[in-house]
Design a protein around this motif. Sequence first.
Motif, PDB file in Angstrom:
ATOM      1  N   MET A   1      15.070 -56.478 -69.604  1.00  0.00           N
ATOM      2  CA  MET A   1      15.839 -57.690 -69.400  1.00  0.00           C
ATOM      3  C   MET A   1      14.888 -58.819 -69.049  1.00  0.00           C
ATOM      4  O   MET A   1      13.975 -58.668 -68.265  1.00  0.00           O
ATOM      5  CB  MET A   1      16.835 -57.489 -68.254  1.00  0.00           C
ATOM      6  N   GLN A   2      15.130 -59.957 -69.678  1.00  0.00           N
ATOM      7  CA  GLN A   2      14.372 -61.140 -69.314  1.00  0.00           C
ATOM      8  C   GLN A   2      15.195 -62.361 -69.664  1.00  0.00           C
ATOM      9  O   GLN A   2      15.688 -62.484 -70.776  1.00  0.00           O
ATOM     10  CB  GLN A   2      13.038 -61.177 -70.055  1.00  0.00           C
ATOM     11  N   ILE A   3      15.346 -63.228 -68.693  1.00  0.00           N
ATOM     12  CA  ILE A   3      16.008 -64.493 -68.949  1.00  0.00           C
ATOM     13  C   ILE A   3      15.004 -65.359 -69.692  1.00  0.00           C
ATOM     14  O   ILE A   3      13.822 -65.397 -69.341  1.00  0.00           O
ATOM     15  CB  ILE A   3      16.458 -65.149 -67.626  1.00  0.00           C
ATOM     16  N   GLU A  89      27.603 -61.467 -70.314  1.00  0.00           N
ATOM     17  CA  GLU A  89      26.864 -60.238 -70.078  1.00  0.00           C
ATOM     18  C   GLU A  89      25.368 -60.489 -70.123  1.00  0.00           C
ATOM     19  O   GLU A  89      24.799 -60.741 -71.174  1.00  0.00           O
ATOM     20  CB  GLU A  89      27.261 -59.172 -71.099  1.00  0.00           C
ATOM     21  N   LEU A  90      24.735 -60.405 -68.987  1.00  0.00           N
ATOM     22  CA  LEU A  90      23.295 -60.590 -68.885  1.00  0.00           C
ATOM     23  C   LEU A  90      22.548 -59.444 -69.565  1.00  0.00           C
ATOM     24  O   LEU A  90      21.559 -59.643 -70.246  1.00  0.00           O
ATOM     25  CB  LEU A  90      22.901 -60.675 -67.406  1.00  0.00           C
ATOM     26  N   THR A 117      27.562 -55.332 -61.314  1.00  0.00           N
ATOM     27  CA  THR A 117      27.315 -55.638 -59.904  1.00  0.00           C
ATOM     28  C   THR A 117      25.995 -56.389 -59.728  1.00  0.00           C
ATOM     29  O   THR A 117      25.909 -57.356 -58.964  1.00  0.00           O
ATOM     30  CB  THR A 117      27.319 -54.343 -59.067  1.00  0.00           C
ATOM     31  N   ILE A 118      24.976 -55.964 -60.450  1.00  0.00           N
ATOM     32  CA  ILE A 118      23.668 -56.623 -60.381  1.00  0.00           C
ATOM     33  C   ILE A 118      23.771 -58.063 -60.881  1.00  0.00           C
ATOM     34  O   ILE A 118      23.239 -58.993 -60.263  1.00  0.00           O
ATOM     35  CB  ILE A 118      22.618 -55.824 -61.184  1.00  0.00           C
ATOM     36  N   GLN A 119      24.451 -58.258 -62.004  1.00  0.00           N
ATOM     37  CA  GLN A 119      24.605 -59.602 -62.538  1.00  0.00           C
ATOM     38  C   GLN A 119      25.378 -60.495 -61.565  1.00  0.00           C
ATOM     39  O   GLN A 119      25.005 -61.644 -61.334  1.00  0.00           O
ATOM     40  CB  GLN A 119      25.311 -59.583 -63.894  1.00  0.00           C
ATOM     41  N   GLN A 120      26.425 -59.980 -60.975  1.00  0.00           N
ATOM     42  CA  GLN A 120      27.208 -60.756 -60.015  1.00  0.00           C
ATOM     43  C   GLN A 120      26.367 -61.153 -58.810  1.00  0.00           C
ATOM     44  O   GLN A 120      26.468 -62.280 -58.312  1.00  0.00           O
ATOM     45  CB  GLN A 120      28.451 -59.988 -59.582  1.00  0.00           C
ATOM     46  N   ARG A 124      25.542 -64.945 -57.657  1.00  0.00           N
ATOM     47  CA  ARG A 124      25.853 -65.427 -56.299  1.00  0.00           C
ATOM     48  C   ARG A 124      24.630 -66.104 -55.683  1.00  0.00           C
ATOM     49  O   ARG A 124      24.739 -67.155 -55.048  1.00  0.00           O
ATOM     50  CB  ARG A 124      26.323 -64.283 -55.401  1.00  0.00           C
ATOM     51  N   GLU A 125      23.458 -65.516 -55.853  1.00  0.00           N
ATOM     52  CA  GLU A 125      22.226 -66.107 -55.322  1.00  0.00           C
ATOM     53  C   GLU A 125      21.925 -67.439 -56.010  1.00  0.00           C
ATOM     54  O   GLU A 125      21.543 -68.407 -55.357  1.00  0.00           O
ATOM     55  CB  GLU A 125      21.047 -65.142 -55.490  1.00  0.00           C
TER      56      GLU A 125
END
Length: 142
Positions: A1-3, A89-90, A117-120, A124-125
């Motif tokens: 995964m990488q943004i 979906e990340l 859960t990780i994406q949420q 949030r951060e």
Amino acid sequence: MQISSRFTIAVHVLIGIETFKNDCKVTSELLASSVNVNPVVIRRLLQQLKRAGIVEVVRGSGGASIKRPIQEITLLDVYRAVECVEEGELFHFHENPNPLCPVGKNIHAILDTRLETIQQAMEREMECVTIEDVMKDAQKMM
């Protein structure tokens, strides 16, 4: 995964607009020189930020400006404006796990909830950090 780098470039662009707004016309060329990319990359990002209501872009003599107060723009706003995350979906899941394999047939049940859960948590951060926060950090370093 990488943004993708679109996100960090977009934050860089917003800090650049805020930094240079009183000194000169903020153009895609000026911002591109700061980011060290082609101005076309900046123009595309500015259009995405404009569609999200974050910036205004006046062609010709106007330049770019931030449309909303920077204390109201979060990193999540920027992320959502420039990242092309399908259906929120990340994590991109491989399409065809083998249904005959004990791992393949269960991998979605194993990971889907955790990845959501990780994406949420990440979102949030991101929602807790504003462009104003980042700008304050930038000013300490300039």
